[in-house]
Design an enzyme around this catalytic site. Structure first.
Site, mmCIF file in Angstrom:
data_model
loop_
_atom_site.group_PDB
_atom_site.id
_atom_site.type_symbol
_atom_site.label_atom_id
_atom_site.label_comp_id
_atom_site.label_asym_id
_atom_site.label_seq_id
_atom_site.Cartn_x
_atom_site.Cartn_y
_atom_site.Cartn_z
ATOM 1 N N LEU A 186 9.929 -14.774 -5.111
ATOM 2 C CA LEU A 186 8.896 -15.183 -4.450
ATOM 3 C C LEU A 186 9.055 -14.724 -2.858
ATOM 4 O O LEU A 186 9.092 -15.351 -1.438
ATOM 5 C CB LEU A 186 9.553 -16.947 -3.477
ATOM 6 N N ARG A 189 15.627 -16.934 -7.705
ATOM 7 C CA ARG A 189 16.600 -17.187 -7.793
ATOM 8 C C ARG A 189 17.229 -18.246 -6.917
ATOM 9 O O ARG A 189 17.993 -18.906 -7.135
ATOM 10 C CB ARG A 189 17.590 -16.134 -7.849
ATOM 11 N N SER A 196 0.725 -1.801 -5.890
ATOM 12 C CA SER A 196 0.790 -1.165 -4.770
ATOM 13 C C SER A 196 -0.481 -1.921 -3.733
ATOM 14 O O SER A 196 -1.361 -2.689 -4.087
ATOM 15 C CB SER A 196 0.582 0.194 -4.514
ATOM 16 N N LYS A 227 2.495 5.310 -10.781
ATOM 17 C CA LYS A 227 3.035 4.669 -9.208
ATOM 18 C C LYS A 227 3.470 4.919 -8.385
ATOM 19 O O LYS A 227 3.653 4.906 -7.404
ATOM 20 C CB LYS A 227 3.088 2.846 -9.169
ATOM 21 N N HIS A 268 1.961 8.410 -6.950
ATOM 22 C CA HIS A 268 0.998 7.238 -6.268
ATOM 23 C C HIS A 268 2.020 7.353 -4.711
ATOM 24 O O HIS A 268 1.608 7.885 -4.213
ATOM 25 C CB HIS A 268 0.866 5.876 -6.712
ATOM 26 N N ASN A 269 3.415 7.049 -4.714
ATOM 27 C CA ASN A 269 4.157 6.553 -3.833
ATOM 28 C C ASN A 269 4.670 8.229 -3.304
ATOM 29 O O ASN A 269 4.482 8.532 -2.480
ATOM 30 C CB ASN A 269 5.596 6.082 -4.394
ATOM 31 N N GLU A 304 1.603 9.328 -1.340
ATOM 32 C CA GLU A 304 1.955 8.468 -0.171
ATOM 33 C C GLU A 304 3.017 9.196 0.368
ATOM 34 O O GLU A 304 2.928 9.301 2.196
ATOM 35 C CB GLU A 304 2.205 7.325 0.158
#
Length: 482
Positions: A11, A34, A129, A183, A186-187, A190
């Site tokens: 979270l 955790r 992303s 991904k 993609h980065n 970027e």
């Protein structure tokens, strides 16, 4: 009590916003962290009164999931992912699914898919992303792994993903590590996009003497046309943002850039696969050079370049700069797709190139109008060998090159560093050259190491060695390509 449709571990910023997104689309989510106090804080805070099941252990979370159980992790890449997989497996049954939504390195995802499948379970490694806002309102998602897992998560993933023209920016990418590989690329793109924008900013500032407000107006105008994109949009906003004293905040930020490694991974993969990913590679090195702030400060006192002066038509030069930015952007994506194509051959992935462009059109950091043209190119020719061979991109980059060359020449003449704008132009010139000087290079290799060469007047695959000095023998080194 109704069981959850999916469980999520982690979270932090991305995890918290993604589960809020899921819940807003009608799904019940079991959440675990955790540090369990984060669970309680979330359930009584942003998640209060919503369809969440707060769990204080992995066992409790798994008990609260509908079959097949779907457990998603949004945790730090590396050993934490392996640790959680080991903790989750004992609480699952055959056909249940473990999902890694972090920025994991694709070889790890290949390994994890094999391991989890050996336990009778299914595994998905998915790129997510879009940052905090994307996670909450609709990210781009790039899932790969165990194909049998996709039908079980498709409804959830496509519901929470960004939409463009009603189409979700999420679809199945391919087997094992394909999702995380896409991904990663993609980065890398970027990294390149950000760097070429920064180089345009430096040219505007140091050569044209433009104020932050003038640059803000220019980027605002550029964002209405071919360069319409998230990164140009936020650059516009950043340049218009004022500090408490009314001065541009951007000019008060230390010029050292951080990185988390995905750009480097992209460059290393390109080297491993033999693909000339020059622009993204230079963008990584540009960040490395920026990090040497103290050394650069010392060098600036003893190393001097030319005096910067501009005497031309500023309006025309800005038009040239726009062309340079667009030309370099095309090269960046072309190189990225070239890398994905080679990886698909190497790892036997059946990548949907047009579908990947659609996944990137919304929700993610590199989203732009331009991606629609990439989808059109691959829709027209699914077997397109290289993006620059598509008619639209051929014509567009040829129109851009005159202004692009003027910008690169001016930057070089005035001593302004433009590693990515320049290397992109160099790649274009190399790619369109039928003959490169590698014939001399092969002769050099054969001269000092008997590495052999091929001849223009002989069939490909037939190798020759010459005794260049008269002192060597006829024995040649074995021919190989790394």
């Amino acid at each position: 009590m109704k069981k959850a449709d999916i469980g999520l571990i982690g979270l932090a910023v991305m995890g918290e916003n993604l589960v809020l997104n899921m819940e807003s689309k009608g799904f019940t989510v079991a959440v675990y962290n955790r540090s369990v106090e984060k669970v309680d804080k979330f359930i009584t805070g942003r998640g209060a009164g919503k369809n969440f099941i707060g769990c204080h252990s992995i066992a409790e979370m798994c008990k609260n999931l509908e079959r097949p159980r779907k457990v998603m992790m949004l945790v730090k890449a590396g050993s934490p992912v392996d640790d959680f997989i080991d903790q989750i497996i004992p609480h699952l049954e055959e056909g249940d699914i473990i999902i890694d939504g972090g920025n994991s390195h694709f070889p790890d995802t290949i390994r994890r898919t094999k391991f989890v499948e050996s336990k009778g379970l299914l595994f998905i490694g998915t790129g997510v992303s879009g940052g905090e806002e994307g996670a909450l309102l609709g990210p781009s998602m790039m899932p790969g792994g165990s194909p049998a897992a996709w039908p079980a998560v498709k409804t959830i993933f496509q519901a929470v993903a960004a939409k463009v023209d009603g189409e979700p920016c999420c679809d199945w990418v391919g087997e094992n590590g394909a999702g995380h590989f896409v991904k990663m690329v993609h980065n890398g793109i970027e990294y390149g996009d950000m760097q070429i924008i920064c180089e345009a900013y430096q040219i505007m500032k140091e050569l044209l003497g433009m104020t932050a407000d003038e640059m803000h107006d220019t980027f605002a105008e550029w964002n209405k046309g071919d360069l319409d994109s998230y990164l140009v949009e936020i650059t516009r906003d950043i340049l218009g943002f004022k500090d408490e004293n009314g001065e541009p905040l951007v000019e008060k930020i230390l010029d050292t850039a951080g990185q988390k490694g995905t750009g480097k991974w992209t460059g290393v993969s390109a080297l491993d696969l033999g693909i000339p990913l020059t622009l993204i590679g230079e963008s990584v090195f540009a960040r490395c050079l920026s990090a040497q702030k103290d050394l650069r400060t010392k060098a600036s006192k003893v190393l001097h370049g030319p005096e910067k002066k501009f005497a031309g038509d500023r309006k025309q030069f800005l038009s040239d700069l726009k062309d340079a930015l667009f030309g370099a952007k095309i090269i960046s994506y072309a190189q990225g797709y070239d890398l994905m194509g080679e990886a698909a051959k190497e790892f036997k992935w059946n990548l949907n190139n047009g579908g990947i462009a659609l996944m990137w059109r919304g929700g993610c950091i590199i989203r732009s109008v331009f991606l629609g043209k990439i989808k059109e190119a691959f829709d027209k020719n699914p077997n397109l060998e290289h993006l620059l061979l598509d008619e639209f991109f051929t014509e567009t980059i040829e129109k851009a090159q005159a202004g692009w060359r003027r910008v690169v020449a001016s930057a070089f003449t005035n001593g302004i560093p433009i590693p990515c704008l320049a290397t992109a132009l160099t790649y274009f010139d190399g790619f369109r050259s039928e003959r490169l000087p590698a014939n001399l290079l092969q002769a050099q290799r054969d001269y000092f190491g008997a590495h052999t060469y091929e001849r223009l007047d002989k069939p490909r695959g037939e190798f020759f060695h010459t005794n260049w000095t008269g002192r060597g023998g006829d024995t040649a080194s074995s021919t190989y390509t790394v």
